[in-house]
Design an enzyme around this catalytic site. Structure first.
Site, short mmCIF file in Angstrom:
data_model
loop_
_atom_site.label_atom_id
_atom_site.label_comp_id
_atom_site.label_asym_id
_atom_site.label_seq_id
_atom_site.Cartn_x
_atom_site.Cartn_y
_atom_site.Cartn_z
N HIS A 1 -3.62 4.18 -2.15
CA HIS A 1 -4.53 3.28 -1.43
C HIS A 1 -5.07 3.96 -0.17
CE1 HIS A 1 -1.67 0.34 -3.41
NE2 HIS A 1 -2.82 -0.11 -3.86
N LEU B 1 0.81 -1.22 0.00
CA LEU B 1 0.00 0.00 0.00
C LEU B 1 0.84 1.28 0.00
CD1 LEU B 1 -2.76 -1.10 2.55
CD2 LEU B 1 -2.65 -1.50 0.09
N GLN C 1 -10.72 0.18 -15.14
CA GLN C 1 -11.23 -0.69 -14.08
C GLN C 1 -12.44 -0.05 -13.40
OE1 GLN C 1 -8.87 -3.11 -11.10
NE2 GLN C 1 -9.15 -1.24 -9.93
N GLN D 1 -5.98 -12.22 -12.38
CA GLN D 1 -5.95 -11.03 -13.22
C GLN D 1 -4.57 -10.76 -13.84
OE1 GLN D 1 -7.25 -8.56 -9.79
NE2 GLN D 1 -5.87 -7.01 -10.58
P1 AMP Z 1 -4.11 -2.08 -6.64
O1 AMP Z 1 -3.56 -2.47 -5.32
O2 AMP Z 1 -3.08 -1.58 -7.63
O3 AMP Z 1 -5.05 -3.09 -7.22
O4 AMP Z 1 -5.01 -0.80 -6.37
C1 AMP Z 1 -6.08 -0.84 -5.46
C2 AMP Z 1 -6.90 0.42 -5.60
O5 AMP Z 1 -6.08 1.56 -5.36
C3 AMP Z 1 -7.47 0.60 -7.04
O6 AMP Z 1 -8.80 1.08 -6.94
C4 AMP Z 1 -6.55 1.63 -7.63
O7 AMP Z 1 -7.15 2.40 -8.64
C5 AMP Z 1 -6.23 2.48 -6.41
N1 AMP Z 1 -5.00 3.24 -6.64
C6 AMP Z 1 -3.79 2.74 -6.97
N2 AMP Z 1 -2.90 3.75 -7.17
C7 AMP Z 1 -3.59 4.90 -6.95
C8 AMP Z 1 -3.25 6.29 -7.00
N3 AMP Z 1 -2.01 6.69 -7.31
N4 AMP Z 1 -4.19 7.18 -6.73
C9 AMP Z 1 -5.46 6.80 -6.41
N5 AMP Z 1 -5.85 5.51 -6.35
C10 AMP Z 1 -4.93 4.58 -6.62
#
Ligand code: AMP
Length: 281
Positions: A37, A33, A152, A60
């Site tokens: 996140h 994270l 997504q 995925q």
């Molecule tokens: P992930 O762990 O990459 O699957 O991301 C989990 C959630 O965090 C997803 O909804 C992503 O779009 C969001 N997320 C990841 N990076 C960012 C960011 N830089 N800004 C905002 N949300 C993010």
């Protein structure tokens, strides 16, 4: 804050909360994270209780993708969740989620045909399937997704509407490093030189934003100027730069009321994404 690994424990906890009349916000993640996140977890604080899932979903990832090397650190993730106000972390093993004889999938047409869906053919089937399962396990009132993964977010909103899932989907802004790079767990793959080169993504996004603000509506013009930014960087190789409809994720040649300008670029071996949501004036 409690950390649980089984579906049963999540169900028991959430059932108790619901009995007490409490609302539940949910943030699905793949772990490692960062501030991006954490911004979703904080946004989910508008609910009485916040559940975060940390699950590196094998379904995925394509066979040549980075599942094996994806960064993991549950202890570090626990601290970040605690800091941002989570109440429950669900961190299952793949066996807890998929068992021995898993056969059912959730898939989507149209919205997954362009952008990342084109480069990563089974990716959104994996995302839709795992998010459906997580929604069925957590039963949240609201779920929070980052606009960083714009396709997504569109896919999840469509899925929830199409399949009558009684969950409000909330899109949250992209969180960036001071120099503009969108925060991502995958940024940890970058060498110092690549980290510098990765700035072409946010620079290209900024270029699109400036052009649109100046009244440019022709997608080809926007794409060409963004490509020039990316192509000037020797370590960068474009996967795609596209302008699509926010509703259908299909390419549009001219921007009317709204659009998503999205790009995916390889910096060395690391594939990074960024985008600009144009939602009208
Ligand atoms: P992930 O762990 O990459 O699957 O991301 C989990 C959630 O965090 C997803 O909804 C992503 O779009 C969001 N997320 C990841 N990076 C960012 C960011 N830089 N800004 C905002 N949300 C993010």
């Amino acid at each position: 804050m409690v950390v649980v690994k089984t579906i049963k424990e999540v169900r028991e906890t959430v059932k108790q909360w619901k009995k007490e009349g409490l609302s539940v916000g949910f943030v699905p993640t793949m772990g490692y994270l960062h501030e991006g996140h954490q911004s979703l977890i904080r946004a989910a604080g508008e609910n009485d209780k916040v559940v975060v899932s940390i699950f590196l979903n094998p379904m995925q990832f394509g066979p040549t993708e980075d599942l094996a090397s994806y960064p993991r650190d549950l202890e570090r993730d626990k601290e970040k969740c605690l800091e941002s106000g989570a109440d429950l972390i669900f961190a299952p093993d793949a066996s807890e989620m998929y068992g021995d004889n898993f056969q059912s999938f959730v898939d989507m047409n149209l919205l997954t045909q362009e952008l990342c869906g084109l480069t990563r053919p089974c990716h959104f089937r994996g995302v839709c399937t795992v998010v459906t399962k997580l929604f069925n396990i957590v039963k949240p009132d609201r779920a929070y997704f980052g606009k960083k993964d714009a396709q997504q977010l569109a896919v999840i909103k469509r899925m929830v509407a199409d399949l009558n899932m009684d969950i409000e989907i909330i899109g949250c802004p992209i969180i960036r490093e001071k120099d503009g790079l969108a925060k991502s767990s995958r940024n940890t793959y970058l060498s110092a030189e690549e980290r510098q080169a990765a700035l072409v993504l946010s620079k290209a996004v900024k270029k699109a934003e400036e052009l649109i603000a100046a009244g440019v509506r022709d997608s080809a013009e926007i794409i060409s100027q963004m490509s020039a930014v990316v192509d000037a960087e020797p370590l960068a190789k474009t996967d795609y730069i596209k302008v699509v409809s926010l509703d259908t994720m299909q390419q549009i040649s001219k921007i009317e009321d709204s659009a998503l300008v999205a790009l995916a670029v390889y910096i060395g071996k690391t594939r990074l994404i960024d985008n600009y949501f144009y939602e009208g004036e």
